[in-house]
Design an enzyme around this catalytic site. Structure first.
Site, PDB file in Angstrom:
ATOM      1  N   ASP A   1     -57.600 -19.448  39.069  1.00 19.78           N
ATOM      2  CA  ASP A   1     -56.587 -20.353  38.540  1.00 19.78           C
ATOM      3  C   ASP A   1     -57.245 -21.486  37.744  1.00 19.78           C
ATOM      4  O   ASP A   1     -58.478 -21.576  37.648  1.00 19.78           O
ATOM      5  CB  ASP A   1     -55.759 -20.916  39.696  1.00 19.78           C
ATOM      6  CG  ASP A   1     -54.307 -21.166  39.322  1.00 19.78           C
ATOM      7  OD1 ASP A   1     -54.021 -21.377  38.128  1.00 19.78           O
ATOM      8  OD2 ASP A   1     -53.448 -21.157  40.235  1.00 19.78           O
TER       9      ASP A   1
ATOM     10  N   ASP B   1     -46.218 -19.910  34.368  1.00 17.58           N
ATOM     11  CA  ASP B   1     -45.641 -19.071  35.413  1.00 17.58           C
ATOM     12  C   ASP B   1     -44.275 -18.542  34.989  1.00 17.58           C
ATOM     13  O   ASP B   1     -43.480 -19.238  34.355  1.00 17.58           O
ATOM     14  CB  ASP B   1     -45.477 -19.862  36.708  1.00 17.58           C
ATOM     15  CG  ASP B   1     -46.819 -20.233  37.338  1.00 17.58           C
ATOM     16  OD1 ASP B   1     -47.868 -19.809  36.813  1.00 17.58           O
ATOM     17  OD2 ASP B   1     -46.810 -20.957  38.347  1.00 17.58           O
TER      18      ASP B   1
END
Length: 393
Positions: A171, A243
């Site tokens: 991430d 996202d």
């Protein structure tokens, strides 16, 4: 010859078409690529888009060993594993409150993972599945991300490999907070993962979700929309936008948004490296028909197919969509080409993806709020000849 269908709003159809054979289907897709380096493809841990399940959208960040293994059992018993969904991937939340021990090594939460992270990977492997894990490319910053690997890339790469993990999601939450350059740190971490001390092949997924203005005012070089420019050389997949939704909440409009962003650079995808528009979201806010659309679009894009929902809660229809042989064959086509739009962007569109056998997979998409006819022609698909067979699945 013209192929056409009348579809309700936000549904998609997929066609597979041969050089002299045209086939049409309601859930189908495949990658488009020219010649490839056979040696490079054969050595990749993911020559076709990987499939699996991730904890994030369905379980959030407070999952435990029993839940993970129960889902793993369900992947097997439901037939999802047989359909290719064989990676059990832990997202953020697996780590202890103090993520590193006195030895400097990452550690799992001892209450939720009493056997440790290696034992969990071993248990997943014992079920015939692969195991994935999560970290961040930035330094650990409390309140921003749960853990960070910055400054410990080789140590963490060696740890994940020694634990037996097959895939690592990297991430960039702490990375962006620390104002790091994603190309620099992703390249360094990917190199460490490739050179792990166990010589273990591991899938690398680069997850930079930063977009402007959603995340603030960031230079293009730090955003997800730039990852394509370097990621195909260092990773099996890379996120192409923010996202696709929130925990427990994925909507069709955001699936379309991510698909469109993902479609900007199909030229860099191919066997062993694929653009990633984020996870599949059945049962998290979309109807089954809307999810069929997402599945079709992800397949035409040669995207990794990772279930974001808790699979144990899915309807029979959602499971049938996830395991549709025709759709999966398009996504998993060994040519590895990412499909592209036929013509201009519009409310109704056709998307095409050449397949390894010389055929073409086509998705007919209606983005509107009412029923509409969606059509394309053999000529528009680049097909020659005067006879075609159409298969509508």
């Amino acid at each position: 010859m013209r192929t056409h269908h009348r579809w309700e709003a936000v549904t998609a159809s997929l066609l597979t078409a041969g050089a002299l054979t045209l086939s049409a289907g309601a859930a189908h897709a495949a990658p488009v690529r020219g010649t490839t380096d056979g040696a490079a493809v054969s050595s990749s841990p993911s020559p076709t888009p990987y499939q699996g399940w991730n904890t994030y959208f369905g379980l959030g960040g407070d999952f435990d060993q029993d839940e993970v293994l129960d889902v793993a059992d369900y992947l097997v018993s439901s037939g999802l594993a047989d359909a290719g969904y064989d990676i059990v991937w832990l997202d953020g939340g697996w780590q202890a409150d103090v993520s590193r021990g006195d030895d400097g090594l990452l550690q799992g939460d001892p209450a939720r993972f009493p056997g440790g992270m290696k034992a969990l990977a071993d248990a997943i492997h014992a079920k015939g599945l692969r195991a994935g894990i999560y970290t961040d490319a930035g330094p650990y910053i409390p309140g921003t991300c749960g853990l960070g690997s910055y400054g410990s890339y080789q140590t963490d790469a060696d740890t994940f490999a020694a634990w037996g993990y097959d895939a690592v999601k990297v991430d960039f939450l702490c990375g962006i907070t620390a104002d790091l350059d994603p190309k620099t740190v992703f390249t360094a971490f990917s190199t460490a993962l490739r050179n792990n001390s166990s010589h273990r092949p591991m899938i690398v997924n680069l997850c930079n979700p930063v977009t402007s203005p959603d995340w603030g005012d960031y230079p293009e070089s730090q955003q997800s929309t730039s990852t394509w420019s370097y990621a195909s050389d260092i990773a099996e997949s890379w996120r192409t936008y923010t996202d696709v939704g929130f925990v427990g909440d994925i909507k069709i409009k955001d699936a379309f948004r991510n698909f469109d962003a993902n479609a900007r650079h199909p030229e860099v995808a191919g066997p062993g490296h694929f653009s990633d528009p984020d996870y599949l979201g059945p049962g998290l806010g979309m109807t089954d028909e809307q999810f069929r659309t997402q599945m079709t679009l992800w397949a035409i894009a040669a995207a990794p197919l990772v279930i974001g929902s808790d699979p144990r809660t899915l309807s029979d229809e959602a499971l049938a969509i996830l395991t549709d042989d025709d759709v999966l064959a398009v996504d998993q086509d060994p040519l590895g080409v990412q499909g592209t739009r036929v013509g201009d962007a519009a409310t109704t569109e056709a998307w095409a993806k050449p397949l390894a056998d010389g055929s073409v997979a086509v998705a007919l998409v209606n983005r509107g709020d009412s029923a509409a006819e969606v059509s394309t022609t053999a000529a528009e698909l680049g097909l020659t000849g005067d006879r075609f067979t159409v298969l509508d699945t």
